[in-house]
Design a protein around this motif. Structure first.
Motif, PDB file in Angstrom:
ATOM      1  N   GLN A 143       0.827  -1.202   0.000  1.00  0.00           N
ATOM      2  CA  GLN A 143       0.000   0.000   0.000  1.00  0.00           C
ATOM      3  C   GLN A 143       0.866   1.259   0.000  1.00  0.00           C
ATOM      4  O   GLN A 143       0.570   2.236  -0.690  1.00  0.00           O
TER       5      GLN A 143
ATOM      6  N   ASP B 182       2.249   1.719  -3.437  1.00  0.00           N
ATOM      7  CA  ASP B 182       1.185   2.129  -4.340  1.00  0.00           C
ATOM      8  C   ASP B 182       0.832   3.600  -4.152  1.00  0.00           C
ATOM      9  O   ASP B 182       0.590   4.329  -5.119  1.00  0.00           O
ATOM     10  N   GLU B 183       0.823   4.075  -2.910  1.00  0.00           N
ATOM     11  CA  GLU B 183       0.455   5.463  -2.636  1.00  0.00           C
ATOM     12  C   GLU B 183       1.502   6.443  -3.158  1.00  0.00           C
ATOM     13  O   GLU B 183       1.167   7.529  -3.627  1.00  0.00           O
TER      14      GLU B 183
ATOM     15  N   SER C  10       3.570   5.776  -5.726  1.00  0.00           N
ATOM     16  CA  SER C  10       3.557   5.623  -7.188  1.00  0.00           C
ATOM     17  C   SER C  10       4.854   6.129  -7.819  1.00  0.00           C
ATOM     18  O   SER C  10       4.845   6.856  -8.820  1.00  0.00           O
TER      19      SER C  10
END
Length: 299
Positions: free
Chosen positions: A243, A246-247, A249
């Protein structure tokens, strides 16, 4: 003197950094480009190309471990602290490097340098500012075999992101040794690793981790044992790591097969774009190109 251009090659031990540096030098030579090779691994011994600057001429890890009774990691940190105290060893030869050269800096594999201590950011600031003014890109290598173990892959991806945030340099992240996984991973699945897809963890195979109950030690209570048996603790940690990645990026990968010239050339083109190498080069007339045919390519 115009700007100088370089790349600093990083990554965990065994990622193929020196092999990549050698392949990069070979590619530059084949394309009539000059390079200046710097080895900053005080434990490295074998090189396909002799470094123009070798930290072992200043200090070696073997000597530090023997004389100061330090372990490999502590000895490495000492070597870099010593380098920072004697930066003329590195900066003076670089002053004579012109903008036609690509400076290639080969780093050691201890991950502490990229995530735990401020030594490397201090070194990068020295190289990218002041009189040297090197336009620099970081190339972070992660071994492609990591994709077989998805939690290990995301751990390596997190390390790459940590290095990006710590160094504040343009980054090219590379999955190295792609020849090792050829035929083992479907092309469709590989794309999910190139741009890390956090859903990979949701359909990951069982890790195989088992809780082993031992007599004579504190094994915790029954609930803890049950949680570990189910692997829930590890799964929760992996989801949190994914996560986070992903945050932000920030991380995507290029594929590298160091034995494939086209693959090496593609990586070099990304590095050149990051450091804006070609923008500084004067267009050459055909006769100029013929005159360059005898250029060695090494500094």
């Amino acid at each position: 003197m115009g700007s100088r251009y370089g790349t600093i090659v990083m990554g965990p031990a065994g990622a193929g950094k020196t092999t990549f540096c050698s392949a990069l030098i070979e590619h530059l030579k084949m394309n009539r480009r000059s390079c200046f090779y710097v080895n900053l691994d005080p434990a490295a011994e074998d090189f396909a190309y002799t470094p123009d600057i070798d930290i072992k001429d200043l200090i070696s890890l073997e000597d530090v471990m023997e004389e100061l009774h330090l372990g490999p990691n502590g000895g490495l940190i000492y070597c870099f602290e010593f380098l920072l105290e004697n930066l003329d060893f590195l900066t003076e030869p670089l002053e004579d490097v012109t903008e036609e050269y690509l400076i290639i800096i080969d780093m050691p594999g201890q991950i502490e340098l990229y995530s735990h201590v401020p030594i490397l950011p201090a070194l990068v600031k020295t190289l990218t500012r002041g009189s040297l003014n090197i336009s620099m890109c970081a190339a972070y290598l992660l071994e492609s075999s990591f994709i077989v173990d998805r939690s290990k892959f995301f751990s390596g991806t997190l390390s790459a992101m940590s290095a990006m945030l710590m160094l504040e340099l343009p980054h090219v992240n590379i999955l190295s040794k792609m020849d090792l996984v050829k035929g083992q991973v479907a092309r469709r699945d590989l794309k999910r690793f190139i741009d890390p897809d956090t859903s990979l963890l949701q359909d990951a195979p069982e890790s195989g981790l088992k809780y082993e109950y031992k007599t004579g030690v504190d094994n915790g209570d029954a609930d803890e044992k049950s949680t570990m048996l189910a692997g829930e603790t590890f799964a929760s940690l992996n989801r949190a790591v994914a996560q986070l990645i992903d945050e932000f990026s920030l991380v995507s990968f290029l594929k590298l097969d160091a034995q494939n010239e086209d693959s090496v050339g593609t990586i070099l083109s990304y590095i050149d774009d990051c450091i804006q190498f070609h923008e500084s080069q004067e267009p050459k007339e055909p006769n100029d190109q013929l005159d360059d045919m005898d250029v060695d390519g090494m500094g």
